[in-house]
Design an enzyme around this catalytic site. Sequence first.
Site, PDB file in Angstrom:
ATOM      1  N   LYS A 218       0.883  -1.160  -0.416  1.00  0.00           N
ATOM      2  CA  LYS A 218      -0.319   0.051   0.087  1.00  0.00           C
ATOM      3  C   LYS A 218       0.642   1.717  -0.083  1.00  0.00           C
ATOM      4  O   LYS A 218       0.316   2.567  -0.482  1.00  0.00           O
ATOM      5  CB  LYS A 218      -0.763   0.184   0.879  1.00  0.00           C
ATOM      6  CG  LYS A 218      -1.606  -0.994   1.118  1.00  0.00           C
ATOM      7  CD  LYS A 218      -3.247  -0.616   2.104  1.00  0.00           C
ATOM      8  CE  LYS A 218      -4.386  -1.396   1.701  1.00  0.00           C
ATOM      9  NZ  LYS A 218      -5.495  -1.742   2.859  1.00  0.00           N
TER      10      LYS A 218
ATOM     11  N   LYS B  13      -4.100  -9.594  -6.735  1.00  0.00           N
ATOM     12  CA  LYS B  13      -5.641  -9.933  -5.914  1.00  0.00           C
ATOM     13  C   LYS B  13      -6.374  -8.715  -6.239  1.00  0.00           C
ATOM     14  O   LYS B  13      -6.557  -7.681  -6.719  1.00  0.00           O
ATOM     15  CB  LYS B  13      -5.353 -10.398  -4.666  1.00  0.00           C
ATOM     16  CG  LYS B  13      -5.026  -8.944  -3.902  1.00  0.00           C
ATOM     17  CD  LYS B  13      -5.711  -8.937  -2.003  1.00  0.00           C
ATOM     18  CE  LYS B  13      -5.207  -7.731  -1.652  1.00  0.00           C
ATOM     19  NZ  LYS B  13      -5.493  -7.316  -0.526  1.00  0.00           N
TER      20      LYS B  13
ATOM     21  N   LYS C 158     -10.407  -3.201  -4.005  1.00  0.00           N
ATOM     22  CA  LYS C 158     -11.176  -2.410  -4.587  1.00  0.00           C
ATOM     23  C   LYS C 158     -10.361  -0.974  -4.838  1.00  0.00           C
ATOM     24  O   LYS C 158     -10.896  -0.216  -5.373  1.00  0.00           O
ATOM     25  CB  LYS C 158     -12.407  -1.450  -3.055  1.00  0.00           C
ATOM     26  CG  LYS C 158     -12.813  -2.650  -2.360  1.00  0.00           C
ATOM     27  CD  LYS C 158     -12.956  -2.444  -1.099  1.00  0.00           C
ATOM     28  CE  LYS C 158     -13.902  -2.803   0.192  1.00  0.00           C
ATOM     29  NZ  LYS C 158     -13.370  -3.271   1.626  1.00  0.00           N
TER      30      LYS C 158
HETATM   31  P1  TYM Z   1     -10.555  -5.998   3.342  1.00  0.00           P
HETATM   32  O1  TYM Z   1     -11.700  -4.708   3.580  1.00  0.00           O
HETATM   33  O2  TYM Z   1      -9.200  -5.774   2.813  1.00  0.00           O
HETATM   34  O3  TYM Z   1     -10.909  -6.964   2.985  1.00  0.00           O
HETATM   35  C1  TYM Z   1     -12.126  -8.035   4.513  1.00  0.00           C
HETATM   36  C2  TYM Z   1     -12.323  -9.012   4.495  1.00  0.00           C
HETATM   37  O4  TYM Z   1     -12.150  -9.494   2.403  1.00  0.00           O
HETATM   38  C3  TYM Z   1     -10.462 -10.236   2.232  1.00  0.00           C
HETATM   39  N1  TYM Z   1     -10.229 -10.289   0.923  1.00  0.00           N
HETATM   40  C4  TYM Z   1     -10.885 -11.431  -0.020  1.00  0.00           C
HETATM   41  N2  TYM Z   1     -10.618 -12.889   0.101  1.00  0.00           N
HETATM   42  C5  TYM Z   1     -10.280 -13.481  -1.593  1.00  0.00           C
HETATM   43  N3  TYM Z   1      -9.579 -12.519  -2.230  1.00  0.00           N
HETATM   44  C6  TYM Z   1      -9.613 -11.331  -2.467  1.00  0.00           C
HETATM   45  N4  TYM Z   1      -9.418 -10.665  -3.731  1.00  0.00           N
HETATM   46  C7  TYM Z   1      -9.956 -10.357  -1.011  1.00  0.00           C
HETATM   47  N5  TYM Z   1      -9.798  -9.122  -0.677  1.00  0.00           N
HETATM   48  C8  TYM Z   1     -10.127  -9.141   0.755  1.00  0.00           C
HETATM   49  C9  TYM Z   1     -10.025  -9.908   3.975  1.00  0.00           C
HETATM   50  O5  TYM Z   1      -8.823 -11.059   3.795  1.00  0.00           O
HETATM   51  C10 TYM Z   1     -11.136  -9.664   4.628  1.00  0.00           C
HETATM   52  O6  TYM Z   1     -10.824 -11.277   5.230  1.00  0.00           O
HETATM   53  N6  TYM Z   1      -7.671  -5.379   7.956  1.00  0.00           N
HETATM   54  C11 TYM Z   1      -9.250  -6.017   7.443  1.00  0.00           C
HETATM   55  C12 TYM Z   1     -10.180  -5.727   7.739  1.00  0.00           C
HETATM   56  C13 TYM Z   1      -9.939  -5.948   9.648  1.00  0.00           C
HETATM   57  C14 TYM Z   1      -9.866  -6.631  10.122  1.00  0.00           C
HETATM   58  C15 TYM Z   1      -9.737  -7.008  11.429  1.00  0.00           C
HETATM   59  C16 TYM Z   1     -10.119  -8.409   9.517  1.00  0.00           C
HETATM   60  C17 TYM Z   1      -9.570  -5.059   9.931  1.00  0.00           C
HETATM   61  N7  TYM Z   1      -9.885  -5.345  11.658  1.00  0.00           N
HETATM   62  C18 TYM Z   1      -9.591  -7.887  12.718  1.00  0.00           C
HETATM   63  C19 TYM Z   1     -10.512  -9.747  10.470  1.00  0.00           C
HETATM   64  C20 TYM Z   1     -10.167  -9.619  11.960  1.00  0.00           C
HETATM   65  C21 TYM Z   1      -8.935  -5.378   5.729  1.00  0.00           C
HETATM   66  O7  TYM Z   1      -9.079  -4.571   4.764  1.00  0.00           O
HETATM   67  O8  TYM Z   1     -10.069  -6.736   4.967  1.00  0.00           O
END
Ligand code: TYM
Length: 332
Positions: free
Chosen positions: A111, A194, A197
């Site tokens: 990032k 991957k 967004k």
């Molecule tokens: P975020 O918002 O990027 O994504 C949310 C969830 O979607 C999954 N994900 C994917 N899975 C498969 N293929 C993809 N291309 C893909 N893109 C996203 C992510 O693995 C995630 O499970 N840091 C985290 C949010 C967070 C969190 C937490 C998660 C904050 N606190 C505590 C678990 C526990 C994030 O940015 O997810």
Amino acid sequence: MQRIFSGIQPTGVPHLGNYLGAIRNWAALQTSHECLYCVVDLHAITADHDPKTLAGSTRDLAASLIACGIDPAKHILFNQSAVHAHVRLGWIFTCVARMGWLNRMTQFKDKAGKDRENVSTGLFTYPNLMAADILAYHATRVPVGEDQKQHIELANDIAEKFNHDMGTDFFPHIEPMIMGPAARVMSLRDGAKKMSKSDASDQSRINLTDDAETIALKIKRAKTDPEPLPSEAEGLESRPEARNLVGIYAALMDTDHAHVLKQFGGQGFGAFKSQLADLVVEKLAPIASETRRLLADPAHVDSVLRDGARRAAALANPIVDEAERLVGFLKP
Ligand code: TYM
């Protein structure tokens, strides 16, 4: 019953990667676990954001999660900034985690890119807050996509160091739950990246709000190679784009790569893509229409989140109070 915590950022519209890697599993786990699901708006301000749209995207995402089957009556759905325990424990963890640990985080490297000097310090310390999100509830299971695995490992390092430094076994060990054949959905334009967004090209992802025509067109245009589909899963190994589309199909059908290839092996991508598009539309259309229905009454969605935050705070506050006591704060 084991307690689950997971979160998703309200930046942009959720996409098929979020759905298959996370949200869909969150919904399924509700029958066997006690679940807390969180729209992580505190995390969303670690990168540039628009203050005028953050509240709206937080509400929109909550509506999408409910439309995907998250049940806020039986479980807890809330937005992170409404429960102050996250920030309180996040600060303690920021003082427990080591610079070297955070320096190794690949998501930060991705990032921040070449602009390390100009990104927010919040982007760097973000995994500390993520550890606090989970541990403020003593949650032990975290369903996430594969990209979050390193952050969960770091959360365990933080919990262990906290326990060691304070002479306690207060924080439990956390297990990531990385589930199904689509735990890492790739961009439709580039099998090495991957689905995200933040990708500049909307053609790279399928948004949960896309209409049938848009979905069909994006899948039709998805990058592939000239070979027909292989008959065995091993044949996908050096073919990331083919592997990605087969994985999406398998996840939506609740099956695996091998099973899909039994049906489509030896065929070209044309027929497969058209069936894949039909399947994606069939699964996503009801989610989009239910999201729209829920958002016709924004006050109701807000009241669901308010109620979730109240119940989440009741679980987290005593845990974070105890963590503060263990750290040695005077609690007059
Ligand atoms: P975020 O918002 O990027 O994504 C949310 C969830 O979607 C999954 N994900 C994917 N899975 C498969 N293929 C993809 N291309 C893909 N893109 C996203 C992510 O693995 C995630 O499970 N840091 C985290 C949010 C967070 C969190 C937490 C998660 C904050 N606190 C505590 C678990 C526990 C994030 O940015 O997810």
